[in-house]
Design a protein around this motif. Structure first.
Motif: not given
Ligand code: ZN
Ligand code: KG4
Length: 356
Positions: A118, A138, A114, A308
């Motif tokens: 980003h 984040s 993940h 996200d």
């Molecule tokens: Zn994230």
């Protein structure tokens, strides 16, 4: 090349289709269903509720994204899904779905970190070249990273306690604003006086690129306890003061990283921000000024691609597929998965994580 991306690591169910064309990358569809309503009564994400909501909505969302992009499963070149870091229940839902589709359609599966989603978004939106300096802010992470290539990240600094996003969320809860806290604080701060409350800027002025935010959270808690309740004016002033303190701390630490980056990577041209907190207007403005003063370009994805989403996961799928980095269908989940796994958290300790 066309890739379907699936993101279910936290409280957003998301599916997207991204294409690499001769004219550059194109997002053909980017579908997202946030779970704010489900989690709002609890003031934070409840993992079990999140997993069930992903299960309820993911297949509909994938159907919608294929329809909007006007492509069939036969026309895609791979299926990418977040396999970590994140909440295990959600990761299971998204990854099993992705593996099922990949198997059924006979397409390669790409296991995505993940955080790499980003980290690489600015290459999707702005075609940024390696190497670049990245402030990744984040809900779960707060790091300064040198991005040298796909899968090649060096952590220059990380948080010693809370992330910037957590600090927004936790202080918003203390102040009585909604969840998620970042957007709520930003909205409320617009009406407030940021200089009314004096809050700490942890680690400001110290060498290095690490962050610390727990002292700030404690200071806000004390202020509220000592003040015996807040009226609207206080709330706005406190929100503005919190936002200013968090941005001051982020800018101070990033300035040290910029110095390091310019000395060690004179060929690098760009400072990038990514992650949900990079949607913050004040932070973006001040990072742009910092980059400008150092002769660097500043790039942050549009706010909807900072928080996200699955387009960033599909994009990592494309970057990895182009390098032949595909995964087996028994690829494992990684609820905890730092970008530079196993590396000492300091410059000069670059580690590449390889295919499984
Ligand atoms: Zn994230
Ligand atoms: O990247 P993200 O969507 O999820 C994680 O990977 O964690 O980041 C979510 C975080 C939350 O803490 C949220 O409060 C924060 O990003 N955030 C913001 C803004 N929009 C989202 N923080 C400050 N200002 C914003 N506009």
């Amino acid at each position: 090349m066309i890739v379907l991306g699936i993101e279910t690591s936290c409280d957003e169910t998301a599916a997207a289709i991204v294409a690499a064309t001769r004219q550059g990358p194109r997002i053909l569809s980017n579908q997202l269903r946030a779970q704010f309503a489900e989690h709002a009564p609890f003031g934070g994400v409840v993992p079990e509720i999140a997993a069930r909501a992903h299960l309820d909505h993911l297949d509909t969302l994938i159907g919608r994204t294929l329809a909007e992009a006007n492509v069939t499963l036969a026309e895609i070149d791979g299926v990418a899904a977040t396999v970590g870091p994140g909440l295990i229940g959600g990761l299971i839902v998204g990854t099993m779905m992705a593996k099922g589709i990949a198997w059924g359609a006979g397409k390669p599966f790409i296991a995505v970190n993940h955080l790499e989603g980003h980290a690489l978004t600015s290459r999707l939106t702005n075609g940024v070249d390696f190497p670049y300096l990245l402030l990744l802010v984040s809900g779960g992470h707060c790091q300064l990273l040198l991005c040298a290539g796909v899968g090649r990240y060096t952590c220059l600094g990380t948080t010693l306690d809370d992330s910037a996003g957590e600090t927004f969320d936790k202080t918003a809860k203390l102040i009585g604003l909604g969840y998620p806290g970042g957007p709520a604080i930003e909205r409320t701060a617009n009406e407030g006086n940021a200089y009314r409350f004096v809050l700490p800027r942890p680690l400001k002025g110290r060498p290095g690129c690490d962050f610390s935010f727990s002292g700030l959270k404690t200071a806000v808690r004390r202020l509220i306890a000592d003040g015996g309740g807040l009226d609207f004016g206080d709330t706005a002033d406190l929100a503005a003061s919190v936002q200013l303190a968090i941005c001051d701390a982020l800018i101070d630490r990033t300035a040290n990283a910029v110095d390091w980056f310019r000395r060690h990577h004179p060929e690098g041209t760009t400072l990038v921000a990514a992650g949900g907190v990079a949607a913050n207007e004040q932070l973006r403005r001040r990072l742009a000024a910092l980059a400008d003063g150092a002769g660097l370009r500043f790039v942050a994805p549009p706010p909807a691609l900072c928080t996200d989403n699955a387009a960033m996961i599909a994009w990592v799928g494309i970057e990895r597929l182009l390098l032949g980095l595909v995964n087996h269908l028994d690829a494992a989940l990684h609820p905890r998965w730092p970008l530079n796994i196993g590396a000492p958290q300091r410059p000069g300790a670059e580690v590449t994580w390889s295919r499984e």
